[in-house]
Scaffold this active site. Structure first.
Site: not given
Length: 366
Positions: A70-71, A118, A120, A122, A147, A183, A185-186, A226, A254-255
């Site tokens: 993620g970074l 976040n 974001m 992906f 990832n 995630s 966010n998807t 993950k 974890s996420n």
């Protein structure tokens, strides 16, 4: 103290995502120059410590503290992150095709909570451009995991095609892979953690890994899954069983979480995944549950809310063989990596352990 006294005040006056890009671009530029890379190593190198060197799923790690995904989403600063003391790092999440991610703003600091939120989505340059970046990075000095995820427009019934595509394109560059199905966010991505979708996806991923191993030769490469921290106990049991049965090499716990209990910052209502201090205990409990469910036979990378050596050590004692940081790096700076390693060494000695492997899962034996 360079980061906390000079860089952090400057970065925290900026929009979080702009500060993110400035950091990645700065590390990328610095690491391309011999003098810049030498300076990073002089400032942040973690002294070699035999007690912390470890081999997990067949890979040698110089220390157990890694950078979470993620970074460095696009593997643009691999050289830079390799020079500041990490024992390994994840790049990504990457998808087969480039995608812009969700609308701005989508990254929020919560300083009073030592947290980030976040959404974001992906955002990344796609597998082809990531391959170019990894090619340019040359030979890595630490293990690098890729990832992988699916594009937002790919329906879940075809998700395996996206994961296969990422493995095919990036197989030669990764030391190991991480399947991101957690995630928040998807849309609908987390549903891939459940039912037949998970078993089918992991079977396809394993098949593709074997195909690429046969094509490229060399040692087989591990693949990890993950998972999310927002799972009920019965869901964890099923997921762990499916992961073990698939032959996957390990799990990352974890996420980010969608929970919001106890937050005080005014951004607490923002949608997205929460990371940082509020996740510390939740992720450690998940590690404990997974280790217990597998009898310690499935390697675990612990991630979530690690700010101190004690946080990392608690995850190791709960069952993690390695740990990852992200949010704490934003708040504490690269000096944190050295502090974590020094603190882990002291905690090992305090408990009478001669090597970090002896501490893994020790909470279950007390």
């Amino acid at each position: 103290m360079l980061y906390k006294k000079i860089l952090k005040p400057m970065l925290f006056r900026m929009d979080p995502e702009k500060a993110h890009h400035l950091t990645i671009d700065g590390l990328h530029t610095a690491s391309k120059l011999p003098a810049g890379q030498a300076l990073l190593r002089r400032l942040y190198t973690v002294p070699r410590c035999p007690e912390l060197e470890c081999t997990v799923f067949g890979i040698r790690f110089p220390n157990p503290v890694g950078l979470a995904a993620g970074l460095d989403k696009n593997a643009k600063a691999v050289r830079g992150f390799s020079s500041i003391g990490f024992g390994f790092m994840e790049v990504g999440t990457v998808t087969p095709k480039p995608q812009t991610g969700n609308e701005l703003p989508r990254l929020f600091r919560l300083p009073e909570d030592s947290a980030l939120i976040n959404r974001m989505g992906f955002n990344n340059v796609g597998a082809d451009e990531m391959a170019q970046h990894l090619e340019e990075a040359g030979r890595y000095t630490i293990p690098v995991a890729v990832n992988i995820g699916k594009n937002k427009t790919t329906p879940n019934e075809h998700a395996e095609d996206d994961y296969r595509a990422c493995i095919r394109r990036l197989y030669t560059y990764a030391d190991f892979f991480v399947v991101n199905i957690s995630s928040p966010n998807t849309p609908d991505l987390r549903s891939l953690q459940h039912g037949d979708d998970l078993s089918r996806l992991l079977a396809a991923v394993q098949d593709e890994m074997q195909l690429q191993h046969g094509r490229h030769g060399g040692a087989s490469k591990p693949i990890l899954v993950k998972i999310a921290p927002d799972l009920r106990e019965e869901e964890i049991t099923y997921i762990v069983q499916a992961i073990v049965q698939s032959g996957v090499s390990g799990v990352i716990a974890s996420n980010t979480t969608i929970a919001r209990e106890g937050l005080i910052h005014h951004h607490k209502g923002e949608a997205g995944g929460l990371s940082g201090r509020p996740l510390t205990e939740r992720s450690t409990r998940l590690i404990h549950t997974i280790y217990d469910a597998t009898g310690g036979k499935l390697p675990i990378i612990g991630s979530g809310g690690i700010f101190t050596a004690k946080d990392a050590y608690d995850k190791i004692c709960a069952g993690a063989s390695l740990v990852e940081i992200y949010t704490a790096l934003i708040y504490e700076g690269p000096e944190l990596i050295r502090r974590l390693n020094q603190g882990l060494r002291e905690l090992l000695h305090k408990d009478g352990f001669r090597h970090i492997s002896e501490a893994v899962g020790s909470a279950h034996r007390r």
